[in-house]
Design a protein around this motif. Structure first.
Motif, short mmCIF file in Angstrom:
data_model
loop_
_atom_site.label_atom_id
_atom_site.label_comp_id
_atom_site.label_asym_id
_atom_site.label_seq_id
_atom_site.Cartn_x
_atom_site.Cartn_y
_atom_site.Cartn_z
N LYS A 56 56.37 1.87 -23.30
CA LYS A 56 57.16 1.44 -24.46
C LYS A 56 57.60 2.90 -25.20
O LYS A 56 58.66 2.93 -25.95
CB LYS A 56 56.09 0.92 -25.39
CG LYS A 56 56.42 0.61 -26.78
CD LYS A 56 57.16 -0.65 -26.97
CE LYS A 56 57.45 -1.24 -28.43
NZ LYS A 56 57.14 -0.30 -29.56
N PRO A 57 56.85 3.94 -25.11
CA PRO A 57 57.64 5.23 -25.95
C PRO A 57 58.89 5.63 -25.47
O PRO A 57 59.65 6.17 -25.97
CB PRO A 57 56.51 6.24 -25.70
CG PRO A 57 55.02 5.60 -25.16
CD PRO A 57 55.59 4.20 -24.78
N GLU A 58 59.05 5.34 -24.07
CA GLU A 58 60.23 5.56 -23.36
C GLU A 58 61.38 4.62 -24.09
O GLU A 58 62.54 5.29 -24.14
CB GLU A 58 60.40 5.60 -21.88
CG GLU A 58 59.59 6.59 -21.28
CD GLU A 58 60.10 8.07 -21.43
OE1 GLU A 58 61.37 7.98 -21.45
OE2 GLU A 58 59.10 8.98 -21.66
N GLY A 63 65.98 4.06 -28.51
CA GLY A 63 66.21 3.24 -29.61
C GLY A 63 66.51 1.75 -28.89
O GLY A 63 67.00 1.12 -29.28
N VAL A 64 65.49 1.32 -28.00
CA VAL A 64 65.67 -0.08 -27.36
C VAL A 64 64.32 -0.58 -27.76
O VAL A 64 63.20 -0.26 -27.60
CB VAL A 64 65.71 0.23 -26.02
CG1 VAL A 64 65.71 -1.09 -25.38
CG2 VAL A 64 66.74 1.02 -25.52
N LYS A 65 64.64 -1.87 -28.31
CA LYS A 65 63.41 -2.96 -28.68
C LYS A 65 63.22 -3.70 -27.48
O LYS A 65 64.12 -4.22 -26.86
CB LYS A 65 63.75 -3.75 -30.05
CG LYS A 65 64.03 -3.01 -31.36
CD LYS A 65 64.32 -3.72 -32.47
CE LYS A 65 63.35 -4.09 -33.37
NZ LYS A 65 63.83 -4.53 -34.55
N VAL A 66 61.95 -4.03 -27.32
CA VAL A 66 61.32 -4.82 -26.10
C VAL A 66 60.96 -6.02 -26.61
O VAL A 66 60.12 -5.98 -27.55
CB VAL A 66 60.63 -3.79 -25.39
CG1 VAL A 66 59.96 -4.79 -24.00
CG2 VAL A 66 60.94 -2.61 -24.97
N ILE A 67 61.21 -6.96 -25.93
CA ILE A 67 60.68 -8.44 -26.11
C ILE A 67 60.71 -9.17 -24.78
O ILE A 67 61.58 -9.25 -24.03
CB ILE A 67 61.56 -9.34 -27.49
CG1 ILE A 67 60.56 -10.39 -27.97
CG2 ILE A 67 62.84 -9.76 -26.60
CD1 ILE A 67 61.13 -10.96 -29.12
N GLY A 68 59.41 -9.81 -24.63
CA GLY A 68 59.00 -10.57 -23.26
C GLY A 68 59.15 -12.02 -24.03
O GLY A 68 59.09 -12.33 -25.00
N LEU A 151 64.99 1.60 -17.25
CA LEU A 151 65.15 2.89 -18.11
C LEU A 151 66.34 3.64 -17.88
O LEU A 151 67.44 4.04 -18.30
CB LEU A 151 64.02 3.56 -18.25
CG LEU A 151 62.86 3.22 -18.86
CD1 LEU A 151 61.60 4.01 -18.68
CD2 LEU A 151 63.20 2.98 -20.40
N ARG A 152 66.43 3.79 -16.40
CA ARG A 152 67.85 4.49 -15.79
C ARG A 152 69.03 3.97 -16.16
O ARG A 152 70.17 4.60 -16.49
CB ARG A 152 67.52 4.57 -14.34
CG ARG A 152 68.48 5.37 -13.64
CD ARG A 152 68.38 5.47 -12.03
NE ARG A 152 69.20 4.16 -11.64
CZ ARG A 152 70.34 4.02 -11.00
NH1 ARG A 152 70.99 5.16 -11.25
NH2 ARG A 152 71.04 2.90 -10.90
N ALA A 153 69.12 2.46 -16.07
CA ALA A 153 70.17 1.87 -16.32
C ALA A 153 70.45 1.98 -17.96
O ALA A 153 71.75 1.98 -18.26
CB ALA A 153 69.91 0.13 -15.95
N ILE A 154 69.66 1.83 -18.74
CA ILE A 154 69.69 1.96 -20.17
C ILE A 154 70.43 3.34 -20.22
O ILE A 154 71.21 3.40 -21.17
CB ILE A 154 68.42 1.79 -20.84
CG1 ILE A 154 68.05 0.30 -21.17
CG2 ILE A 154 68.56 2.34 -22.18
CD1 ILE A 154 66.72 0.09 -21.43
N SER A 217 70.25 12.50 -28.19
CA SER A 217 69.83 11.35 -29.25
C SER A 217 69.83 10.08 -28.92
O SER A 217 70.30 9.72 -27.71
CB SER A 217 70.91 11.62 -30.16
OG SER A 217 72.00 11.41 -29.70
N CYS A 218 69.00 9.38 -29.47
CA CYS A 218 68.82 8.06 -28.80
C CYS A 218 70.15 7.08 -28.78
O CYS A 218 70.54 6.80 -27.54
CB CYS A 218 67.92 7.10 -29.61
SG CYS A 218 68.37 6.18 -31.29
N CYS A 219 71.02 6.44 -29.37
CA CYS A 219 71.71 5.39 -29.02
C CYS A 219 73.24 5.53 -29.48
O CYS A 219 74.11 5.19 -29.57
CB CYS A 219 71.21 4.06 -29.62
SG CYS A 219 70.10 4.44 -30.86
#
Ligand code: BEZ
Length: 219
Positions: A56-58, A63-68, A151-154, A217-219
């Motif tokens: 999650k820290p990665e 700047g990516v929100k995660v939802i399952g 993460l690599r793809a992001i 920087s994030c996004c």
């Protein structure tokens, strides 16, 4: 109809382990990843949810929100969360959507009837701040996903969005990238004043911009 890259990710309201959400409001201008799980209390899903909680820290750093999502009610999710913490050594730190009537699974095409007409496949949807679908992956229920690859793809998607570069096969952070073909040499001179290497007119290689700039920087 199948959801395709560039389409707006369908909006929905859902109960989650962190309360009711409306997906587009929840995205709120961030990048987002929505990933499905065939069923609660299943072994591969348990390991995947633990793996994402640890990473999650990665996701936050990018700047990516995660939802399952899993096709069981919140009451079942809440019991399962205890097992995830106990067996994976980490608490669930992102929301898990309850989709007992499979409305969201149907909306996104997460049920592939020839694989199973009740369980979802393992879908991954990476959605940009513009709510458009940037990447999707589909794995069978029996194959756990590699979240380092996600993460690599992001990282690749965010570099493309920010710098008009593409990433070559097996690229990882810090390695050279490719100027996208839609950028002319004239435009490239403005974007990449340090120059690039022309291997072929269609294959122009530059150092990864954010490595050159230093702080990412994030996004
Ligand atoms: C699992 O999550 O372990 C799983 C779910 C459905 C079929 C196979 C494996």
């Amino acid at each position: 109809m199948t959801l395709q890259l560039g389409d707006t990710a369908p909006d929905f309201a859902a109960e989650t382990t962190e309360g009711t959400i409306r997906f587009h409001d929840w995205i709120e201008g961030s990048w987002a990843i929505l990933f499905s799980h065939p069923k609660d209390f299943t072994p591969v899903c348990t390991t995947e949810l633990g793996a994402v909680a640890k990473l999650k820290p990665e996701f936050d750093r990018r700047g990516v929100k995660v939802i399952g999502l899993s096709v069981d009610p919140v009451s079942e999710h809440e019991k399962w969360v205890g097992d995830i913490e106990e067996t994976q050594g980490t608490a669930l730190n992102f929301p898990l959507i309850a989709d007992p009537d499979r409305k969201i699974a149907d909306l996104y095409g997460m049920i592939h009837p020839n694989a199973s007409d009740t369980l979802t496949v393992r879908s991954v949807y990476i959605v940009g701040p513009d709510k458009k679908l940037k990447l999707s992956l589909v794995y069978p229920a029996s194959t756990g996903r590699n979240f380092d690859e996600i993460l690599r793809a992001i990282d690749s998607l965010q570099l493309t969005a920010k710098h008009s570069v593409a990433t070559p096969a097996d690229w990882t952070r810090g390695e050279d990238v490719i100027i996208v073909p839609s950028v002319s040499d004239e435009e490239a001179l403005e974007k990449f004043p340090g120059g690039w290497k022309t291997v072929k007119p269609y294959l122009r290689v530059v150092p990864e911009p954010e490595t050159v700039e230093g702080e990412r920087s994030c996004c």
